[in-house]
Design an enzyme around this catalytic site. Sequence first.
Site, PDB file in Angstrom:
ATOM      1  N   LYS A 173      -9.417   4.465   7.075  1.00 13.50           N
ATOM      2  CA  LYS A 173      -9.988   4.353   5.730  1.00 13.50           C
ATOM      3  C   LYS A 173     -10.226   5.738   5.126  1.00 13.50           C
ATOM      4  CE  LYS A 173     -11.956  -0.221   6.202  1.00 13.50           C
ATOM      5  NZ  LYS A 173     -13.147  -1.004   6.559  1.00 13.50           N
ATOM      6  N   LYS A 177       2.481  -3.834   7.289  1.00 12.09           N
ATOM      7  CA  LYS A 177       1.426  -4.847   7.303  1.00 12.09           C
ATOM      8  C   LYS A 177       1.037  -5.199   5.855  1.00 12.09           C
ATOM      9  CE  LYS A 177      -3.390  -5.259   7.689  1.00 12.09           C
ATOM     10  NZ  LYS A 177      -4.706  -4.813   7.686  1.00 12.09           N
ATOM     11  N   LYS A 182      -4.065  -5.073   0.935  1.00 16.40           N
ATOM     12  CA  LYS A 182      -4.327  -4.734  -0.470  1.00 16.40           C
ATOM     13  C   LYS A 182      -4.194  -3.242  -0.709  1.00 16.40           C
ATOM     14  CE  LYS A 182      -9.270  -4.890   0.261  1.00 16.40           C
ATOM     15  NZ  LYS A 182      -9.338  -5.640   1.503  1.00 16.40           N
TER      16      LYS A 182
HETATM   17  P1  ADP Z   1      -6.666  -5.729   3.799  1.00 15.62           P
HETATM   18  O1  ADP Z   1      -5.778  -5.095   4.847  1.00 15.62           O
HETATM   19  O2  ADP Z   1      -5.894  -6.328   2.693  1.00 15.62           O
HETATM   20  O3  ADP Z   1      -7.717  -4.747   3.320  1.00 15.62           O
HETATM   21  P2  ADP Z   1      -8.824  -6.861   5.288  1.00 15.62           P
HETATM   22  O4  ADP Z   1      -8.846  -5.651   6.144  1.00 15.62           O
HETATM   23  O5  ADP Z   1      -9.948  -7.083   4.324  1.00 15.62           O
HETATM   24  O6  ADP Z   1      -7.441  -6.918   4.513  1.00 15.62           O
HETATM   25  O7  ADP Z   1      -8.685  -8.116   6.258  1.00 15.62           O
HETATM   26  C1  ADP Z   1      -9.450  -9.304   6.238  1.00 15.62           C
HETATM   27  C2  ADP Z   1      -9.026 -10.188   7.402  1.00 15.62           C
HETATM   28  O8  ADP Z   1      -7.650 -10.584   7.258  1.00 15.62           O
HETATM   29  C3  ADP Z   1      -9.123  -9.500   8.763  1.00 15.62           C
HETATM   30  O9  ADP Z   1      -9.499 -10.447   9.747  1.00 15.62           O
HETATM   31  C4  ADP Z   1      -7.716  -9.015   8.991  1.00 15.62           C
HETATM   32  O10 ADP Z   1      -7.432  -8.841  10.355  1.00 15.62           O
HETATM   33  C5  ADP Z   1      -6.887 -10.127   8.365  1.00 15.62           C
HETATM   34  N1  ADP Z   1      -5.618  -9.558   7.852  1.00 15.62           N
HETATM   35  C6  ADP Z   1      -5.478  -8.759   6.776  1.00 15.62           C
HETATM   36  N2  ADP Z   1      -4.180  -8.431   6.571  1.00 15.62           N
HETATM   37  C7  ADP Z   1      -3.487  -9.035   7.569  1.00 15.62           C
HETATM   38  C8  ADP Z   1      -2.097  -9.078   7.919  1.00 15.62           C
HETATM   39  N3  ADP Z   1      -1.170  -8.451   7.194  1.00 15.62           N
HETATM   40  N4  ADP Z   1      -1.741  -9.783   9.012  1.00 15.62           N
HETATM   41  C9  ADP Z   1      -2.678 -10.446   9.749  1.00 15.62           C
HETATM   42  N5  ADP Z   1      -3.992 -10.438   9.474  1.00 15.62           N
HETATM   43  C10 ADP Z   1      -4.408  -9.751   8.399  1.00 15.62           C
END
Ligand code: ADP
Length: 319
Positions: free
Chosen positions: A110, A189, A192
């Site tokens: 981050k 991956k 957002k």
């Molecule tokens: P982002 O990567 O969009 O910021 P978050 O970190 O807020 O998403 O993730 C929220 C939840 O969704 C977590 O449990 C995370 O492991 C899951 N998650 C987010 N993106 C993925 C992905 N591409 N594949 C699998 N799980 C995901």
Amino acid sequence: MRILSGIQPSGKLHLGNYFGMMRPALRLQEKGEAFLFIANYHALTSVRDSARLKQDTWDVALDFLACGLDPSRTVFFRQSDVPEVHELAWLLSIVTPMGLLERCHSYKDKVAKGISPTHGLFAYPVLMAADILIYQSNIVPVGRDQKQHVEVTRDIAIKFNNEFGEVFTVPEPSIQDDVAVVPGLDGQKMSKSYNNTIELFGDAKESKARIMKIVTDSKGLEDPKDPETCNVYALYKLFADDVQRNAMEVNYRGGNYGYGHAKKALAEIFEKSFAPFRARREELKANPDYVEDLLRNGAERARASAAATLARAREAVGL
Ligand code: ADP
Ligand code: TRP
């Protein structure tokens, strides 16, 4: 068995969130007593716009309920309606080694992405540990990137129990291996932060246009293709049943089936699978009082459970 998970309201939810965390957590509703919450305290580590935080929190509530969260089975609430987690976070922080937090990838990632390296961001895993331990959770369904945070939680629980007596259940992460990482439009991956997402409840036209932009290799229409290395297939198979999956595989391997066809099929299956969720979301959106009551009721139930654990932890340390 207590199942618990949370998600930050820090942007629109996407297919990575759905398949990585939401669907597994919703499926586990049937297996035990589930707690699900909207981690708005955590979101404050990256969101600095109060109106946006409120709106995103509300949207996450609608998204989860639309996708099948059953409030009669699952305790659903906003993290900020259970302020007890902060007192517990402090009690946990006194046994948390600095080195444990310094090793967390999420903090480093981050900061590398430009989020301010504040104490809140650094201590994020301690608050997450408090979220999990305060409800004596056994299973924590999350995507792979959150696994380390659940391991940190385990270490903190074990350390606290060793020093002060058995107060906490030591939780296990639950990760769906088949969907460990959902790829985004560019094959990285889906996240957002990479602008490569397909939103769950975005504009239908826009979602379709984004699906048509998914990166593939440059094989021509006639060439046989390998489904296992294709981002379009990787997303398609998350929606598909066995018959649909096999049919798509045969199409890929047989040739004369272009990536354009596969993308259309993906757009269709997404549209079809989400149609009932979209309808439900519209209904919920028109009934804000129902949703607000439900969240308040969830918070009351969560608070009762949190207060019981906090009382034990306070007693254990001598407060
Ligand atoms: P982002 O990567 O969009 O910021 P978050 O970190 O807020 O998403 O993730 C929220 C939840 O969704 C977590 O449990 C995370 O492991 C899951 N998650 C987010 N993106 C993925 C992905 N591409 N594949 C699998 N799980 C995901
Ligand atoms: N850190 C999680 C994420 O970014 C959200 C979260 C906060 C969480 N507290 C939690 C997840 C407790 C599971 C359990 O996705």
